[in-house]
Scaffold this active site. Structure first.
Site, PDB file in Angstrom:
ATOM      1  NE  ARG A 101      10.827  20.531  74.543  1.00  0.00           N
ATOM      2  CZ  ARG A 101      10.523  20.887  73.655  1.00  0.00           C
ATOM      3  NH1 ARG A 101       9.343  20.438  73.119  1.00  0.00           N
ATOM      4  NH2 ARG A 101      10.984  21.770  72.636  1.00  0.00           N
ATOM      5  CB  SER A 166      19.852  26.603  74.091  1.00  0.00           C
ATOM      6  OG  SER A 166      18.760  26.091  73.118  1.00  0.00           O
ATOM      7  CG  ASP A 219      16.261  28.719  69.416  1.00  0.00           C
ATOM      8  OD1 ASP A 219      17.119  29.304  68.543  1.00  0.00           O
ATOM      9  OD2 ASP A 219      15.743  29.261  70.219  1.00  0.00           O
TER      10      ASP A 219
END
Length: 478
Positions: A101, A166, A219
């Site tokens: 994204r 991640s 995150d």
């Protein structure tokens, strides 16, 4: 350009409709005794809540002193605070699953944020192919995004980008780190032990893109920052979803293991608190937890996470129901083939059952009979299933409260106005999870905590939070 919801908001979910064990129509004393035993095993009584909080704080202090402790207390290299007055445009790249994204974040001041974003599917062959090709694809996506949205820079300036990567990374500076191992189906060749930021920056440079990777972002750290832009008194960010973790603002002087820049007063710590109590000293593990842990992909690891996170709650519940069935205390000893399979009792079912307030527990019946294919159920069966779900869900929330209380006590934040931003599907959608947490905090600190501490839904730590991390990184480097 769409506005991104960053502020606390009313959480769109039903509240728990609790079931009183005294109102259950038990079929036998054996059944009643079994239920009472479960209540005792799964209830986090006030003294235990305090004891877990105290042990949690000990774990925090150990992790701040040296690396290799159960709670890693990872130094994020993110220094400074946000006050909501910051302005400017930043980019974020979020990689770690089926899609990547790209997000453009525009800060207008006053805590206001607007965003534009696009998702791009990552081909399975790229995930396991050459690492250079994978990062070139990331650069192509950023290039395409900038063209699609007609985003340009003036003169010789460049975009500052926050990179949410991640995967397990050993971070060595705000925008440097080494990949420890690939997970989630990725296995691009030649990357382990290398710096993903360097690979991404090289890919940008090959395409002559005016983009600098300013920050490598966790995150959870991003969640704290995303909440802080609208709530400058934010002291902690928490993930309560498929997994769990926390990050908070720590004084540099308390990070004994830190050997880097000491010019700043504070740094965000990525706690990795899901690993708490690997030694099994304080958490009230049951045989149902232990059974789930043995069958998991990472036995004897992430013990607290396995008692809290949405990935595991349904399986713990399933183990309890199977035990009651095997003892002929539920469903007359009959099992459905569906319930016999691991991971088939989803945490989403628990949310529906918790909110079921109908006299006949109709929604519970539908899950048991239509979804899990029990041939029939009695009101007694449904009442006991609802109570078991309630016990597992409420325990998870109260253990979350113990961890949050540990941070509030350690920092002293509970004594003053402080905000906590929480992201994740469990917090957002599970009935009464937020109120159970606040009830637990009140048991620890008294009524004053409700006046001082606010808990709100923070969203998009991996996008907006990453962009804000890039802002702080650029600010600190100047």
């Amino acid at each position: 350009m769409a506005s991104t919801p960053i502020a606390s908001k009313i959480i769109p979910k039903a509240a728990r409709v609790p079931i009183d064990p005294a109102q259950i129509e038990y079929t036998s004393n054996r059944q009643k005794n079994a239920v009472e035993a479960l209540i005792n095993e799964f209830t986090i009584y006030p003294q235990l809540l305090q004891d877990i909080k105290a042990n949690f704080m000990e774990g925090m202090n150990k992790g701040l002193k040296k690396d290799g402790e159960t709670m890693a207390m990872v130094t994020s290299y993110v220094m400074g605070r946000l006050d909501g007055s910051e302005v400017g445009s930043y980019l974020a790249l979020d990689v770690g699953g089926t899609n990547l994204r790209v997000v453009a974040v525009h800060l207008t001041g006053g805590g206001e944020i607007t965003t534009r974003q696009t998702k791009y599917r990552i081909d399975e062959r790229l995930k396991v192919g050459d690492a250079k090709a994978l990062f070139d694809f990331m650069a192509v996506c950023v290039d395409s995004f900038l063209d699609e949205h007609q985003i340009t820079v003036r003169g010789d300036t460049q975009f500052e980008l926050g990179f949410t990567f991640s995967f397990p990374v050993l971070q060595t500076s705000i925008n440097r780190g080494t990949l420890i191992t690939w997970t989630k189906g990725f296995n691009a060749a030649g990357m382990v032990g290398k710096d993903p930021v360097a690979y991404l920056q090289d890919a940008f440079n090959r395409r002559h893109l005016p983009v600098r990777v300013a920050a490598l972002v966790n995150d959870t750290v991003g969640t704290l920052l995303a909440h802080a832009y609208n709530h400058p008194d934010t002291c902690m960010g928490v993930i309560l979803g498929t997994g769990c973790n926390g990050a908070y603002i720590e004084k540099i002087e308390n990070i004994t293991k830190w050997k880097g820049d000491a010019s700043a007063e504070e740094m965000i710590i990525n706690m990795e608190f899901g690993a708490f109590d690997k030694e099994r000293v304080i958490l009230p593990l049951t045989m149902f937890d232990n059974k789930m842990d043995r069958k998991s992909v990472n036995p004897n690891k992430q013990i607290l996470e396995k008692m809290i996170a949405g990935m595991y709650l349904g399986e713990i519940t399933r183990n309890i129901l199977l035990n009651l069935i095997d003892r002929r205390l539920l469903f007359e000893g009959n099992i459905s083939p569906d319930l016999n399979q691991m991971w088939t009792f989803e945490t989403a079912y628990m949310s529906t059952i918790e909110a079921d307030g109908s006299a006949t527990l109709h929604a519970t019946r539908k899950i048991l009979e239509s979804t899990l294919n029990f041939s029939s159920t009695t009101i007694n069966d449904r009442q006991i299933v609802k109570l078991v779900v309630q016990l597992v869900g409420k325990r998870a929330a109260r253990l979350s409260a113990a961890a949050i209380a540990g941070v509030l006590e350690h920092t002293g934040a509970w004594k003053q106005k402080a905000a906590i931003g929480i992201d994740g599907s469990l917090f957002e959608y599970y009935p009464s999870f937020n109120t159970d947490i606040m009830d637990g905090l009140e048991e620890v600190f008294g009524p004053v905590v409700r006046q001082n501490v606010s808990i709100g839904l923070a969203q998009d730590g991996s996008g907006v939070g990453a962009a804000l991390c890039a802002l702080l990184a650029a600010k600190h480097s100047n």
